[in-house]
Scaffold this motif. Structure first.
Motif, PDB file in Angstrom:
ATOM      1  N   SER A 165      97.662 -31.546  91.023  1.00 41.42           N
ATOM      2  CA  SER A 165      96.909 -32.817  90.606  1.00 41.42           C
ATOM      3  C   SER A 165      97.496 -34.080  90.471  1.00 41.42           C
ATOM      4  O   SER A 165      96.702 -35.098  91.252  1.00 41.42           O
ATOM      5  N   LEU A 166      98.491 -34.273  89.334  1.00 46.91           N
ATOM      6  CA  LEU A 166      98.953 -35.530  88.917  1.00 46.91           C
ATOM      7  C   LEU A 166      99.111 -36.005  90.418  1.00 46.91           C
ATOM      8  O   LEU A 166      98.605 -37.376  91.017  1.00 46.91           O
ATOM      9  N   GLY A 199      91.843 -40.059  79.940  1.00 51.63           N
ATOM     10  CA  GLY A 199      92.671 -38.968  80.735  1.00 51.63           C
ATOM     11  C   GLY A 199      92.997 -38.272  79.667  1.00 51.63           C
ATOM     12  O   GLY A 199      93.388 -37.004  79.561  1.00 51.63           O
ATOM     13  N   GLY A 200      94.223 -38.688  77.963  1.00 52.09           N
ATOM     14  CA  GLY A 200      94.615 -38.424  77.259  1.00 52.09           C
ATOM     15  C   GLY A 200      93.431 -37.752  76.344  1.00 52.09           C
ATOM     16  O   GLY A 200      93.489 -36.657  75.605  1.00 52.09           O
ATOM     17  N   LEU A 201      92.532 -38.193  76.069  1.00 48.98           N
ATOM     18  CA  LEU A 201      91.269 -37.494  75.123  1.00 48.98           C
ATOM     19  C   LEU A 201      90.718 -36.381  75.885  1.00 48.98           C
ATOM     20  O   LEU A 201      90.341 -35.722  74.916  1.00 48.98           O
ATOM     21  N   LEU A 202      90.492 -36.524  77.281  1.00 47.25           N
ATOM     22  CA  LEU A 202      89.506 -35.704  77.394  1.00 47.25           C
ATOM     23  C   LEU A 202      90.641 -34.350  77.827  1.00 47.25           C
ATOM     24  O   LEU A 202      90.344 -33.226  77.411  1.00 47.25           O
ATOM     25  N   GLY A 203      92.036 -34.007  77.945  1.00 50.74           N
ATOM     26  CA  GLY A 203      92.927 -33.170  78.115  1.00 50.74           C
ATOM     27  C   GLY A 203      93.463 -32.779  76.588  1.00 50.74           C
ATOM     28  O   GLY A 203      93.239 -31.200  76.406  1.00 50.74           O
ATOM     29  N   VAL A 211      93.584 -35.599  86.256  1.00 51.18           N
ATOM     30  CA  VAL A 211      93.104 -36.679  87.432  1.00 51.18           C
ATOM     31  C   VAL A 211      93.401 -37.955  86.871  1.00 51.18           C
ATOM     32  O   VAL A 211      93.857 -39.230  87.945  1.00 51.18           O
ATOM     33  N   LEU A 212      92.948 -37.920  85.851  1.00 49.22           N
ATOM     34  CA  LEU A 212      92.938 -39.481  85.456  1.00 49.22           C
ATOM     35  C   LEU A 212      94.647 -40.059  85.018  1.00 49.22           C
ATOM     36  O   LEU A 212      94.526 -40.915  85.085  1.00 49.22           O
ATOM     37  N   LEU A 213      94.579 -39.122  84.427  1.00 51.47           N
ATOM     38  CA  LEU A 213      96.290 -39.496  83.827  1.00 51.47           C
ATOM     39  C   LEU A 213      97.541 -39.939  85.344  1.00 51.47           C
ATOM     40  O   LEU A 213      97.774 -41.311  85.057  1.00 51.47           O
ATOM     41  N   GLY A 214      96.679 -39.275  86.509  1.00 52.38           N
ATOM     42  CA  GLY A 214      97.746 -39.678  87.412  1.00 52.38           C
ATOM     43  C   GLY A 214      97.012 -41.030  87.834  1.00 52.38           C
ATOM     44  O   GLY A 214      97.716 -41.951  88.446  1.00 52.38           O
ATOM     45  N   LEU A 215      95.843 -40.589  88.376  1.00 48.93           N
ATOM     46  CA  LEU A 215      95.086 -42.162  88.374  1.00 48.93           C
ATOM     47  C   LEU A 215      95.256 -43.484  87.564  1.00 48.93           C
ATOM     48  O   LEU A 215      96.170 -44.896  87.875  1.00 48.93           O
TER      49      LEU A 215
END
Length: 446
Positions: free
Chosen positions: A67-68, A102-106, A120-124
């Protein structure tokens, strides 16, 4: 008066070390550059713990990798294009904000699907840093009238490579001390720190000239031009002017498109072998060898140290073909050790194998980065850098597929042997491709 003016005339911008590429520019760029490679590898030693908590095996946790990588493969060239057109500072800052989200969501993800969304957010978000940094270096090159000095390019490569190499060790420590959620949480302070120094220090984006044959509309009285470039005295332009370039920088004659495509292919194949070893080796150490996440990270520490040391060595190497050929040969040697490894293999041999996969990371990363900088059109450096990372992360996705095929539900000796046979074949192909690339023979770095 003549005695006072002489020293001023002696300070030629082209010979002053790192003039214009100082700490205020490089610190935020280096902090941002570590985020994508760090997130791509530090999860390697947390996959077993995540799979245990959510009841899934390697074929399931592989989605956290792909995903990343899929997001990064698409996001890197897009962010590079946006950096070239909208301005690298804007893209850089926006990316850091997405990393925080992304860090907070994970960190607080209640289910496995939320972890995939966080990746996905971290990758973007992390996709913005590297192409934006390359675009900023190119803008500074235009302002100073010379390309980014070799040590500056080396530091950018070291930041990305060193963080990727240290990722498994850091991931193992975080998993052992704070749980696997620490792998996501660590992104928040890192991104906030990068934002804190980027906001006051990075140069503001400037409007591009409306037409190629006229002076930039945003040219300031001090000669500052678009993208922070220094245009010098304002005068009519009769044609495109490029700053003087040393050997190995973007040259007045842009290399054929095929040279850049071959660099992407070579970079992608190199990292296909590296990522297969990185993730496959870590999982094998834990599941077949019986190592803890911390022990697995320590066994892979020579990979980190060798990669960091050889990235500095690669930045000082004048040629490109020799270090890239050496990298491919060492990948073959490391594959030879892993193809015979078992649960009873001596620790020394495992550490040597780790180092043999680390050295090529350093040599190939700096070598291919220098090739991209030399071969890309000057106004498309950000896009070209993004496509280089696309090649890398497309290979990472392919590596996750190979892991699923070779390991299935659990890493085993037989699965590692199959994986090492694949990396060995890739290494031999790389040797042939690198040795026959005429563009690498003709280009050297100062």
């Amino acid at each position: 008066m003549k005695a006072l003016r002489a020293p001023l005339r002696a300070r030629d911008p082209a010979t002053a070390p790192d003039r214009g590429f100082g700490a205020r520019l490089m610190t935020p760029l280096l902090l941002g550059a570590v985020l994508n490679p760090l997130n791509s590898t530090m999860i390697a030693t947390g996959l077993v713990a995540i799979g245990r908590d959510f009841g899934t095996g390697p074929s399931g946790t592989a989605w956290l990798l792909s995903s990343l990588y899929l997001t990064s493969a698409v996001g890197q060239p897009v962010m590079g294009r946006l950096a070239d057109s909208l301005g690298p500072r804007r893209v850089f800052l926006a990316g850091l904000a997405v990393v925080c989200a992304g860090g907070l969501l994970g960190t607080f993800a209640p289910a496995f699907a939320w972890l995939i969304a966080a990746r996905v957010l971290l990758g973007l978000g992390t996709s913005a840093a590297y192409p934006a940094a390359m675009a900023m270096l190119r803008a500074e090159s235009l302002r100073t009238g010379r390309p980014a000095p070799r040590p500056v390019m080396g530091r950018l490569s070291l930041a990305a490579l060193g963080s990727a190499a240290l990722g498994p060790t850091l991931g193992g420590l975080l998993t052992a001390t704070t749980g696997w959620r620490g792998i996501f949480a660590v992104n928040v302070p890192l991104a906030l720190l990068a934002l804190a120094v980027a906001l006051p220090w990075l140069p503001h984006d400037r409007r591009r000239p409306a037409a190629a044959g006229t002076a930039p509309a945003s040219t300031a009285p001090d000669g500052t031009g678009p993208d922070g470039g220094d245009t010098g005295p304002v005068r009519p332009r009769q044609g495109p002017v490029r700053p003087q370039q040393p050997s190995g920088g973007p040259s007045a004659t842009t290399p054929p498109r095929g040279a850049l495509l071959r660099t992407y292919l070579r970079h992608g194949l190199t990292y296909l072998a590296i990522y297969c070893a990185l993730y496959g080796y870590a999982q094998w150490l834990e599941e077949a060898r019986g190592c803890t996440s911390v022990q697995a990270g320590l066994v892979m520490l020579p990979m980190s140290l060798a990669a960091a040391a050889c990235s500095l060595l690669g930045a000082r190497t004048k040629g490109l073909r020799a270090p890239l050929t050496t990298a491919a040969a060492l990948l073959a040697a490391g594959s030879g050790i892993l193809v015979t490894a078992t649960g009873g293999t001596p620790l020394a041999a495992l550490l040597i194998a780790s180092a043999l996969f680390g050295i090529p990371q350093g040599l190939a990363s700096t070598g291919n980065q220098a090739a991209v900088y030399a071969q890309a059109p000057p106004d498309r450096v950000g896009s070209a850098a993004g496509l280089q990372r696309t090649a890398q992360y497309t290979s990472a996705m392919a590596a996750t597929g190979l892991l699923a095929l070779c390991f299935g539900q659990q890493a085993s000796d037989a699965g590692l042997h199959r994986l090492a046979a694949v990396t060995g074949a890739l290494s031999l192909l790389l040797i042939a491709l690198t040795a026959t690339d005429r563009a690498l023979r003709a280009r050297t770095r100062t």
